[in-house]
Structures are given as C-alpha cells and as structure tokens.
Scaffold this active site. Structure first.
Site, short mmCIF file in Angstrom:
data_model
loop_
_atom_site.label_atom_id
_atom_site.label_comp_id
_atom_site.label_asym_id
_atom_site.label_seq_id
_atom_site.Cartn_x
_atom_site.Cartn_y
_atom_site.Cartn_z
N THR A 22 20.95 -39.31 -28.23
CA THR A 22 20.60 -39.39 -29.03
C THR A 22 19.68 -40.45 -29.78
O THR A 22 18.91 -39.89 -30.61
CB THR A 22 21.38 -38.67 -30.35
OG1 THR A 22 22.53 -40.11 -30.31
CG2 THR A 22 23.03 -38.01 -29.58
N CYS A 26 26.10 -44.78 -35.67
CA CYS A 26 27.19 -44.38 -36.39
C CYS A 26 28.58 -45.13 -36.67
O CYS A 26 28.26 -46.13 -36.12
CB CYS A 26 27.88 -43.59 -35.97
SG CYS A 26 26.83 -41.92 -35.11
N CYS A 30 32.33 -41.19 -38.28
CA CYS A 30 31.28 -40.33 -37.96
C CYS A 30 32.11 -39.16 -37.33
O CYS A 30 32.99 -39.32 -36.97
CB CYS A 30 30.17 -40.55 -36.81
SG CYS A 30 28.89 -39.42 -37.25
N ARG A 55 18.31 -45.20 -34.63
CA ARG A 55 18.18 -45.47 -35.46
C ARG A 55 19.76 -44.28 -36.38
O ARG A 55 20.48 -44.50 -36.11
CB ARG A 55 17.17 -44.35 -35.75
CG ARG A 55 17.12 -42.65 -35.52
CD ARG A 55 16.35 -41.74 -35.54
NE ARG A 55 16.95 -41.00 -35.42
CZ ARG A 55 16.86 -40.05 -33.48
NH1 ARG A 55 16.13 -41.11 -32.51
NH2 ARG A 55 17.58 -39.17 -33.52
N CYS A 57 22.44 -42.97 -38.21
CA CYS A 57 22.83 -41.39 -38.46
C CYS A 57 22.56 -40.99 -39.42
O CYS A 57 22.98 -41.29 -40.44
CB CYS A 57 23.98 -41.61 -38.36
SG CYS A 57 25.09 -40.12 -38.22
N CYS A 60 26.63 -40.06 -41.21
CA CYS A 60 27.79 -40.50 -42.10
C CYS A 60 26.83 -41.79 -42.25
O CYS A 60 27.99 -42.75 -42.81
CB CYS A 60 28.67 -41.18 -40.13
SG CYS A 60 27.67 -42.25 -39.47
N ASP A 431 51.78 -72.22 -59.69
CA ASP A 431 51.19 -71.65 -60.36
C ASP A 431 52.57 -71.56 -61.05
O ASP A 431 53.67 -71.49 -60.16
CB ASP A 431 50.67 -70.84 -60.25
CG ASP A 431 50.42 -69.86 -61.13
OD1 ASP A 431 48.78 -70.02 -62.12
OD2 ASP A 431 51.06 -68.41 -61.49
#
Length: 493
Positions: A22, A26, A30, A55, A57, A60, A431
């Site tokens: 694709t 993601c 996703c 690139r 998604c 998501c 402390d």
C-alpha cells in the site's frame, strides 16, 4: 509482529510498521486490517519510514503517536540528539549546531543517528516540521504561506511537496478534512491533543504542579494548569487539562515557529512519553510497592518546561515548606521576570532566566546566608555555561557540575535530575517524605539501606518515589477540587 496483529497501543511510538503493498506506514494499533507478515517492514522512527518512501496512514495518524520512551530512559549520544531535535535545535541552528551542543563532529552525529534511527538529523527534523505543519493546518486559520514559515520550511513549494509526500494530501485537503464538523479556530490560539500511553494518573501530576505553582508564572484555573513559557523566538502561554485519552492543550504563542519546541516541553513537563506498563510491571515485583501500583497505576513524574528555572526553585525550596518556596520564587519572578499579557487568566510574568538572575542583589533575598550564596553561585554558573541543564545534557556530567557548587547537596542534585533533567532513575533516599513512607511500608528507612533495597527498582526509581510520596496526605497528591483528607498535612516535599 505480534504487537501489530493484536493492535497493541502500548507499542505506539516504539516503532512504525510500513506496508509494501500500500505504500503507507502505521502505528502498531492501527484499526485497519493487519497486513500479511511478508508485506511488513519495520522502522524505528516516522522519519525512517518517510525516507524509505512510505506515507502516513490517514486512519491511525502515526505521526501523532506518543514519542518513544527510549529517549526518557537513555542518556547516550543518540538519546541526547533526539531530545535536542525535538526541542528544535536543528531547525534553529542546523546539524552543525546540534553537533556543537553534543561535542561531536557532524559526521559522527549523522552516522550514529543513521545507524540506529534509520534517518539522519535533517530527515528527523523534516518529519517534525511536517507534523508541526499538520497541527497548524488543522488547528489554525493561518494562510498556507504563514503555516509554511511557522513550521520552519524554507519555501512554500517545499512545504507543499513535503505535506503531499508525507500525508498523501495537499495542505488544502488536510484543512478541509479537519474542518468537517469542527468549530472555527480561535485566532491566536492553537488547540491540540497531546497523546500518551495509558494508564495515566493525573492526581499527583497536576496536583504537584498546582501546589507548587509560582504566582504570576503558573496557576490552576477552571480545571487546567496554566503557565507562561520562555521559548527560543518568543514566549507563550499554555493551558493543560487532563482528558480521558489525551491531554487537552491550548497554546498561545508570540512566534508560531516555536510550536514544536513548546509541544516538546509540554510533553516533557507531564512525562507523556513514558511507558507506564513497563514501569509498573517492574515496580510490582517489590511486595511493598505492589499494592500502591495496583491501586493507582500509571503515575508519571511531574517535570518542568525549563530546567534552569527548576534548579533555581529547587535551591530556594531547600528545607522550607511548599508555601515558603512558592513565596521566594514568586518574589524573584515579580522583581526580575519579564511582564507578559494573559487575557485568558492571571499570568503576569515569565520566570527570569539565568542571565537576569545573575544580576540579582543577594541582600534582597530573604534567605539564610548559606542558601543565599547557593542561589547566587547557581545562577552565575548557569549564566556562564558552567552548569548545563539543557535538553541535550549529559545527566552524570550535569550532576557533577551541580554537586561542585557550594550549598547544593545530594537531595537537590537528585531532585533536579529527576524533574529537570528527566532521568527516570533519579532517587532521593534522604528525602523526608520518602523515608517516612518507607518506614510505614516496612522498607529500610536509612538512606544507605533504602538505596541498596531500591537497586531492584532500577531504572525506574523516580517513579517509585512518586508512589512513596503519594502515601502521604500532602496537597501535591491531589488535583485542586479533589476532596482532601481531613488529617493535617504531615510534611512538605
């Protein structure tokens, strides 16, 4: 691969999954149908996935996932470089400026980042600019040319090309998608959602910040923690409000180019890139801590947006109550802090920087002489660069620099390491609050014995401290508006 198949949100930000069929990448959680294993490629950063030609998604939004907790845990050169890149150093000073801050050559920095991150400093900074541009496109009414300039792009053409390449949408298409069903952006105010890994306990986080707020610099108003921010190119005002699955963030900036830096500092302040599951799983192994962790999982370490500021406040707060520390810090802010306008609230000042405080008159400090001398020596060392508490600092070197100053002991050094430097393993066995809690839980109460016992809590001892402090009824342990225990406060922390 199992994390992707099970859509495990705990791994968001740890790595990114690209799908060769694709061309998208993601986050592990996703909601889409998981890809076939043979089509998956894994990258340590969004920048590496982008550089490989994938690139983001659209479903998501992996570019908006929580940051990797690795940079919280580690203090090596790559982690220091990543913290500086997040703070905007490459955009302001270039790769040579990054290398100078780290004390290495540009070639060494590029080689180490490429080897571990799969992308060099320019690609990492470019990915950050793309995300900044997306935030401005979706949350402001700025023109696209102004967005390009504010996000740090050299030209509108580069901005357009980058947005199309990373998001597979033009800037105008991104704005149109985000505008559907949303109210119009308020001019000058940016509305953001800061993601985090669940669970998150807001009580001690916001309670601590509200209880120690410096008048004029910080305030709790209408269910939100608000404060002024000193930023590289100007200043800002931020309001942070806990929500169900995110932190709601309202930012007003005098220079929008400071957006990515402001976001990074707000995330640091609230420790939003922590991995609470890993922290809690380890602390549960101690039978004394297990009930505390099970009762309130997801505690974070309340940190700071300005390490120099916090160091000064830590010294002012030595051996005094929370109220007294606020008073001393408020006086410094009122006298030396630069005035700012805050139409939305009661903030009036930036906390003064080290250069301004280096000019202070010691006689004007209503403090014992030893602490007065400690404050003066600290601000002079910070102004001269003899103490470096910046985003890319070396934690151990910073500790040594602080410890060399007069009047600054182990408690102050470790408190600064915990809340200003961001070291998740900082520990304050001396402390008072920690010792009282340890005694009540049946743990060793002397600093030496408790330190030996706490070795099993490494590298998360700073989170163990939050659980120990929370056993008391101090106001730092509850958000304003939460019903208080009727018992009197036992101590100031």
């Amino acid at each position: 691969m199992r994390a992707v198949q099970s859509k495990d949100a705990r791994f968001d930000g740890w790595f990114f999954t690209a799908v060769v069929t694709t061309g998208i990448y993601c986050r592990p959680s996703c909601p889409g149908v998981p890809p076939k294993p043979e089509n998956m490629r894994f990258y340590p950063t969004a920048a590496a996935a982008q550089q490989a030609g994938f690139r983001a998604c659209k479903r998501c939004r992996p570019d908006a996932s929580p940051g990797s907790p690795r940079w919280n845990e580690r203090a090596d050169i790559v982690a220091r470089a990543m913290r500086l890149i997040a703070d905007g150093v490459v955009d302001r000073d270039g790769v040579s400026g990054l290398a100078t801050r780290l004390g290495y050559s540009t070639r060494q920095i590029e080689r180490q980042l490429m080897a571990e991150m799969g992308a060099g400093p320019l690609a990492l900074a470019r990915a950050q600019r793309a995300q900044t541009a997306r935030i401005l496109i979706e949350t402001s009414s700025l023109s696209m040319s102004d967005v390009a300039h504010a996000a740090g792009f050299g030209s509108v053409r580069t901005f357009n090309d980058t947005v199309r390449e990373v998001f597979a949408l033009t800037p105008s298409e991104l704005r149109a998608r985000s505008a559907r069903g949303q109210q119009a952006a308020v001019p000058g105010v940016l509305t953001l959602r800061l993601p985090f890994r669940a669970p998150l306990c807001p009580d001690n986080l916001f309670g601590h910040l509200a209880a120690t707020a410096v008048p004029g610099v910080e305030e709790w108003r209408d269910g939100a923690y608000r404060r002024t921010l000193r930023l590289p190119r100007g200043h800002g005002v931020v309001a942070l409000r806990p929500a169900h699955e995110h932190i709601a963030c309202l930012l007003t900036l005098t220079d929008l180019r400071d957006l990515s830096t402001a976001i990074a500092r707000c995330r640091q302040l609230l420790d939003l890139d922590a991995d609470p599951v890993a922290v809690d799983d380890l602390l549960r192994r101690d039978p004394a801590l297990a009930p505390l962790v099970d009762k309130v999982p997801g505690r974070r370490v309340p940190r700071t947006v300005d390490a120099d500021e916090f160091a000064v406040r830590a010294v002012l707060g030595q051996q005094v109550s929370t109220a007294a520390a606020r008073t001393h810090a408020g006086r410094l802010a009122a006298e030396y802090g630069r005035p700012v306008a805050d139409p939305g609230g009661g903030l009036t000042r930036l906390f003064p920087d080290a250069a301004a405080l280096a000019e202070l008159d010691p006689a004007g400090l209503a403090l014992p002489r030893a602490r007065r001398d400690a404050v003066v020596s600290l601000v002079q060392a910070l102004a001269a660069g003899d103490v470096d508490l910046g985003a890319g600092n070396d934690w151990q070197r910073a500790r040594a620099q602080l410890a060399a100053l007069p009047g600054i002991g182990p408690w102050t050094v470790e408190t600064v390491a915990m809340r200003a430097l961001g070291d998740p393993d900082a520990f304050v066995p001396g402390d008072l609050g920690v010792r009282v809690a340890a005694r009540e839980l049946g743990l060793p109460a002397t600093p030496a014995a408790l330190s030996r016992h706490a070795a099993a809590w490494r590298p998360w001892r700073a989170y163990a401290v939050q659980h120990l402090w929370a056993t008391g009824d101090h106001s730092i342990n509850r958000m304003p508006g939460t019903p208080a225990d009727h018992r009197p406060e036992k101590r100031d922390l």
